[in-house]
Design a protein around this motif. Structure first.
Motif, PDB file in Angstrom:
ATOM      1  N   UNK A   7       0.842  -1.183   0.000  1.00  0.00           N
ATOM      2  CA  UNK A   7       0.000   0.000   0.000  1.00  0.00           C
ATOM      3  C   UNK A   7       0.881   1.238   0.000  1.00  0.00           C
ATOM      4  N   UNK A   8       0.303   2.341  -0.346  1.00  0.00           N
ATOM      5  CA  UNK A   8       1.028   3.607  -0.335  1.00  0.00           C
ATOM      6  C   UNK A   8       0.882   4.186   1.066  1.00  0.00           C
ATOM      7  N   UNK A   9       1.955   4.100   1.848  1.00  0.00           N
ATOM      8  CA  UNK A   9       1.897   4.475   3.261  1.00  0.00           C
ATOM      9  C   UNK A   9       1.442   5.911   3.492  1.00  0.00           C
ATOM     10  N   UNK A  10       1.822   6.835   2.619  1.00  0.00           N
ATOM     11  CA  UNK A  10       1.465   8.243   2.825  1.00  0.00           C
ATOM     12  C   UNK A  10      -0.049   8.430   2.914  1.00  0.00           C
ATOM     13  N   UNK A  11      -0.813   7.604   2.199  1.00  0.00           N
ATOM     14  CA  UNK A  11      -2.274   7.709   2.254  1.00  0.00           C
ATOM     15  C   UNK A  11      -2.757   7.438   3.674  1.00  0.00           C
ATOM     16  N   UNK A  12      -2.144   6.497   4.348  1.00  0.00           N
ATOM     17  CA  UNK A  12      -2.579   6.087   5.679  1.00  0.00           C
ATOM     18  C   UNK A  12      -1.918   6.894   6.799  1.00  0.00           C
ATOM     19  N   UNK A  13      -0.780   7.550   6.508  1.00  0.00           N
ATOM     20  CA  UNK A  13      -0.077   8.352   7.504  1.00  0.00           C
ATOM     21  C   UNK A  13      -0.504   9.820   7.497  1.00  0.00           C
ATOM     22  N   UNK A  14      -1.095  10.287   6.406  1.00  0.00           N
ATOM     23  CA  UNK A  14      -1.405  11.712   6.264  1.00  0.00           C
ATOM     24  C   UNK A  14      -2.369  12.178   7.348  1.00  0.00           C
ATOM     25  N   UNK A 109     -15.227  20.870 -14.213  1.00  0.00           N
ATOM     26  CA  UNK A 109     -14.094  19.954 -14.248  1.00  0.00           C
ATOM     27  C   UNK A 109     -12.819  20.533 -13.633  1.00  0.00           C
ATOM     28  N   UNK A 110     -12.562  21.814 -13.861  1.00  0.00           N
ATOM     29  CA  UNK A 110     -11.299  22.432 -13.426  1.00  0.00           C
ATOM     30  C   UNK A 110     -11.060  22.333 -11.913  1.00  0.00           C
ATOM     31  N   UNK A 111     -12.061  22.589 -11.050  1.00  0.00           N
ATOM     32  CA  UNK A 111     -11.800  22.432  -9.612  1.00  0.00           C
ATOM     33  C   UNK A 111     -11.519  20.980  -9.214  1.00  0.00           C
ATOM     34  N   UNK A 112     -12.155  20.034  -9.887  1.00  0.00           N
ATOM     35  CA  UNK A 112     -11.900  18.610  -9.604  1.00  0.00           C
ATOM     36  C   UNK A 112     -10.452  18.278  -9.953  1.00  0.00           C
ATOM     37  N   UNK A 113     -10.006  18.732 -11.106  1.00  0.00           N
ATOM     38  CA  UNK A 113      -8.627  18.484 -11.534  1.00  0.00           C
ATOM     39  C   UNK A 113      -7.624  19.104 -10.556  1.00  0.00           C
ATOM     40  N   UNK A 114      -7.901  20.321 -10.124  1.00  0.00           N
ATOM     41  CA  UNK A 114      -6.993  21.005  -9.202  1.00  0.00           C
ATOM     42  C   UNK A 114      -6.982  20.309  -7.843  1.00  0.00           C
ATOM     43  N   UNK A 115      -8.122  19.791  -7.431  1.00  0.00           N
ATOM     44  CA  UNK A 115      -8.185  19.035  -6.186  1.00  0.00           C
ATOM     45  C   UNK A 115      -7.319  17.783  -6.274  1.00  0.00           C
ATOM     46  N   UNK A 116      -7.294  17.143  -7.428  1.00  0.00           N
ATOM     47  CA  UNK A 116      -6.410  15.982  -7.618  1.00  0.00           C
ATOM     48  C   UNK A 116      -4.945  16.384  -7.448  1.00  0.00           C
ATOM     49  N   UNK A 117      -4.595  17.546  -7.957  1.00  0.00           N
ATOM     50  CA  UNK A 117      -3.222  18.035  -7.812  1.00  0.00           C
ATOM     51  C   UNK A 117      -2.893  18.264  -6.341  1.00  0.00           C
ATOM     52  N   UNK A 118      -3.837  18.852  -5.608  1.00  0.00           N
ATOM     53  CA  UNK A 118      -3.604  19.109  -4.179  1.00  0.00           C
ATOM     54  C   UNK A 118      -3.431  17.797  -3.424  1.00  0.00           C
ATOM     55  N   UNK A 119      -4.226  16.797  -3.742  1.00  0.00           N
ATOM     56  CA  UNK A 119      -4.084  15.507  -3.050  1.00  0.00           C
ATOM     57  C   UNK A 119      -2.679  14.933  -3.278  1.00  0.00           C
ATOM     58  N   UNK A 120      -2.182  14.999  -4.502  1.00  0.00           N
ATOM     59  CA  UNK A 120      -0.811  14.542  -4.765  1.00  0.00           C
ATOM     60  C   UNK A 120       0.194  15.302  -3.894  1.00  0.00           C
ATOM     61  N   UNK A 121      -0.024  16.603  -3.749  1.00  0.00           N
ATOM     62  CA  UNK A 121       0.881  17.428  -2.966  1.00  0.00           C
ATOM     63  C   UNK A 121       0.830  17.052  -1.483  1.00  0.00           C
ATOM     64  N   UNK A 122      -0.368  16.831  -0.957  1.00  0.00           N
ATOM     65  CA  UNK A 122      -0.511  16.468   0.454  1.00  0.00           C
ATOM     66  C   UNK A 122       0.198  15.152   0.752  1.00  0.00           C
ATOM     67  N   UNK A 131       3.738  18.300   7.433  1.00  0.00           N
ATOM     68  CA  UNK A 131       2.315  18.226   7.757  1.00  0.00           C
ATOM     69  C   UNK A 131       1.592  19.409   7.107  1.00  0.00           C
ATOM     70  N   UNK A 132       0.376  19.188   6.699  1.00  0.00           N
ATOM     71  CA  UNK A 132      -0.426  20.209   6.026  1.00  0.00           C
ATOM     72  C   UNK A 132      -1.841  20.182   6.577  1.00  0.00           C
ATOM     73  N   UNK A 133      -2.577  21.227   6.287  1.00  0.00           N
ATOM     74  CA  UNK A 133      -3.998  21.258   6.610  1.00  0.00           C
ATOM     75  C   UNK A 133      -4.703  22.049   5.517  1.00  0.00           C
ATOM     76  N   UNK A 134      -5.693  21.431   4.917  1.00  0.00           N
ATOM     77  CA  UNK A 134      -6.454  22.104   3.871  1.00  0.00           C
ATOM     78  C   UNK A 134      -7.456  23.025   4.552  1.00  0.00           C
ATOM     79  N   UNK A 135      -7.304  24.329   4.367  1.00  0.00           N
ATOM     80  CA  UNK A 135      -8.164  25.326   5.008  1.00  0.00           C
ATOM     81  C   UNK A 135      -9.164  25.860   3.985  1.00  0.00           C
ATOM     82  N   UNK A 136     -10.434  25.743   4.338  1.00  0.00           N
ATOM     83  CA  UNK A 136     -11.494  26.265   3.470  1.00  0.00           C
ATOM     84  C   UNK A 136     -12.151  27.505   4.032  1.00  0.00           C
ATOM     85  N   UNK A 137     -11.854  27.861   5.280  1.00  0.00           N
ATOM     86  CA  UNK A 137     -12.474  29.020   5.917  1.00  0.00           C
ATOM     87  C   UNK A 137     -11.747  30.306   5.588  1.00  0.00           C
TER      88      UNK A 137
END
Length: 191
Positions: A7-14, A109-122, A131-137
């Motif tokens: 498994x990809x450990x980063x997925x479970x450690x994030x 589509x564009x926000x979905x694509x950009x969200x995929x990029x952010x997930x790769x970055x996290x 460590x990171x935190x996605x802030x929406x506020x």
């Protein structure tokens, strides 16, 4: 049944982190994190992402004034903790790129694509021990003005990044049996 691949450990450690040490993130590591983001899939390969890097305290303080409190802000009006991050990455969506190929659909589509990029970055940041935190506020109009975005580019969120000041543990996530359906809604796939 034993799975043959690991498994990809980063997925479970994030984890999301709101307390950062003073250790700075090297520019080379920031570049690797951003590069991982640019490797994400994108509709028609239009790559609608843009990333603004904030690493100066004065600008971070201005970013904080564009935020509003959430559950973890301890009744503070703004999310002051984000200014302690080594950097704040502001992922933005360039709607013009995807809309040029898909018309109105590109705006979905564009926000979905950009969200995929952010997930790769996290996940890449996690591999580097960052460590990171996605802030929406945040107040979009104030961020747009502060970082001088053109009208066809919008901020998707704020991503404070840094080395954690304390250990963090992943939060509870629902078992797939509760969210995966067999052909129709509410028919469990995993039993």
């Amino acid at each position: 049944m034993e799975l043959k691949h690991s498994r990809i450990d980063a997925i479970y450690k994030r984890t999301s982190c709101r307390s950062f040490s003073n250790k700075k993130i090297a520019k080379e590591i920031i570049r690797e994190i951003i590069t991982a983001g640019t490797r994400a899939p994108a509709s028609g390969n239009m790559q609608p992402w843009e990333f603004i890097i904030i690493d100066q305290l004065e600008t971070k303080e201005k970013i904080v004034q564009c935020t509003f409190s959430g559950f973890y802000s301890k009744n503070s009006k703004h999310q002051y903790w984000i200014q302690d991050a080594s950097v704040i990455v502001i992922p933005c969506v360039n709607f013009k790129r995807t809309a040029s190929r898909y018309g109105e659909l590109g705006y979905q589509l564009a926000p979905i694509d950009t969200t995929s990029a952010v997930q790769n970055m996290l996940l890449t940041a996690t591999e580097f021990g960052i460590c990171c935190c996605w802030v929406g506020g945040f107040l979009e109009d104030k961020i747009i003005k502060l970082i001088k975005l053109p009208p066809y580019v919008k901020p998707l969120g704020l991503i404070p990044m840094g080395y954690p000041a304390e250990d963090t543990a992943p939060k509870y996530k629902m078992d797939p049996k509760w969210v995966v359906h067999d052909h129709i809604y509410n028919q469990p796939y995993f039993k």
